[in-house]
Design an enzyme around this catalytic site. Structure first.
Site, PDB file in Angstrom:
ATOM      1  N   ASP A   1       0.873  -1.170   0.000  1.00  0.00           N
ATOM      2  CA  ASP A   1       0.000   0.000   0.000  1.00  0.00           C
ATOM      3  C   ASP A   1       0.912   1.222   0.000  1.00  0.00           C
ATOM      4  O   ASP A   1       1.407   1.637   1.048  1.00  0.00           O
ATOM      5  CB  ASP A   1      -0.899  -0.003   1.236  1.00  0.00           C
ATOM      6  CG  ASP A   1      -1.812   1.209   1.282  1.00  0.00           C
ATOM      7  OD1 ASP A   1      -2.262   1.664   0.215  1.00  0.00           O
ATOM      8  OD2 ASP A   1      -2.072   1.705   2.398  1.00  0.00           O
TER       9      ASP A   1
ATOM     10  N   GLU B   1      -1.659  -1.482  -4.969  1.00  0.00           N
ATOM     11  CA  GLU B   1      -2.880  -0.732  -5.256  1.00  0.00           C
ATOM     12  C   GLU B   1      -2.642   0.230  -6.414  1.00  0.00           C
ATOM     13  O   GLU B   1      -1.584   0.856  -6.502  1.00  0.00           O
ATOM     14  CB  GLU B   1      -3.295   0.053  -4.007  1.00  0.00           C
ATOM     15  CG  GLU B   1      -4.673   0.652  -4.098  1.00  0.00           C
ATOM     16  CD  GLU B   1      -5.107   1.255  -2.774  1.00  0.00           C
ATOM     17  OE1 GLU B   1      -5.645   0.499  -1.947  1.00  0.00           O
ATOM     18  OE2 GLU B   1      -4.888   2.457  -2.578  1.00  0.00           O
TER      19      GLU B   1
ATOM     20  N   ASP C   1      -2.177   0.986   7.435  1.00  0.00           N
ATOM     21  CA  ASP C   1      -1.428   0.801   6.191  1.00  0.00           C
ATOM     22  C   ASP C   1      -0.995  -0.653   5.998  1.00  0.00           C
ATOM     23  O   ASP C   1      -1.003  -1.167   4.883  1.00  0.00           O
ATOM     24  CB  ASP C   1      -0.217   1.738   6.151  1.00  0.00           C
ATOM     25  CG  ASP C   1      -0.644   3.202   6.168  1.00  0.00           C
ATOM     26  OD1 ASP C   1      -1.204   3.657   5.164  1.00  0.00           O
ATOM     27  OD2 ASP C   1      -0.442   3.864   7.201  1.00  0.00           O
TER      28      ASP C   1
END
Length: 173
Positions: free
Chosen positions: A8, A68, A140
């Site tokens: 991420d 992502e 996160d």
């Protein structure tokens, strides 16, 4: 499919999560957050992302990386920095010859929580539940683990679909 590294990316915090995925089963291996000093220059932060992820890749030897995709933010500067952080992570994977899969945030949330509109707390809760963790991971790190879980689910679905030999009532069997 053995170990999957989920990332991420962020310009101040980059989450990572490593899971083991075999035969539709997933198991937690490691996770954490790479914290980047706000007073460092952007090039220094990107270098830190690259170096930290390179160390993680060398330590855990994942077979694949999932990350992502960039979403359109209201602030173009933030979106640009996020894209650069993503780039540093992807270069680390490329440097270690890891294939990279990219997933939209809504798809990750849909895969893990069941709705693409899930909030951070719902993602954390489901990651804790799916990986049978004793405590809730940091935001996160939970997002990175969710990305890895999404990749594992997607790959398992593709494998199941490839093995299907016929349709019954609109479903592959």
């Amino acid at each position: 499919m053995p170990l999957i590294l989920g990332v991420d990316p962020g310009s101040l915090k980059t989450g990572f999560g490593v899971i083991d995925s075999l035969g539709g089963r997933v198991a937690y291996v490691a996770s954490g957050v790479i914290r980047l000093p706000a007073n460092d220059s952007l090039p220094a932060r990107l270098k830190t992302i690259f170096e930290a992820l390179s160390e993680i890749i060398a330590e855990y030897q994942p077979a694949e990386m999932a990350i992502e995709q960039v979403f359109m933010a209201k602030n173009a500067g933030s979106a640009l920095k996020l894209g650069q952080a993503r780039g540093a992570a992807i270069v680390a994977a490329g440097f270690h010859d890891l294939p990279v899969a990219e997933y939209e945030a809504r798809k990750v949330k849909q895969s893990v929580v069941g709705t693409g509109a899930a909030d951070k707390h719902q993602v954390q809760h489901m990651v804790k539940h799916l990986l049978k963790l004793n405590k809730t991971p940091q935001e996160d790190a939970a997002d990175a683990l969710a990305i890895a879980l999404c990749h594992a689910h997607t790959q398992q679905h593709l494998i199941s679909t490839a093995r299907a030999t016929r349709f019954r009532r609109g479903r592959l069997v």
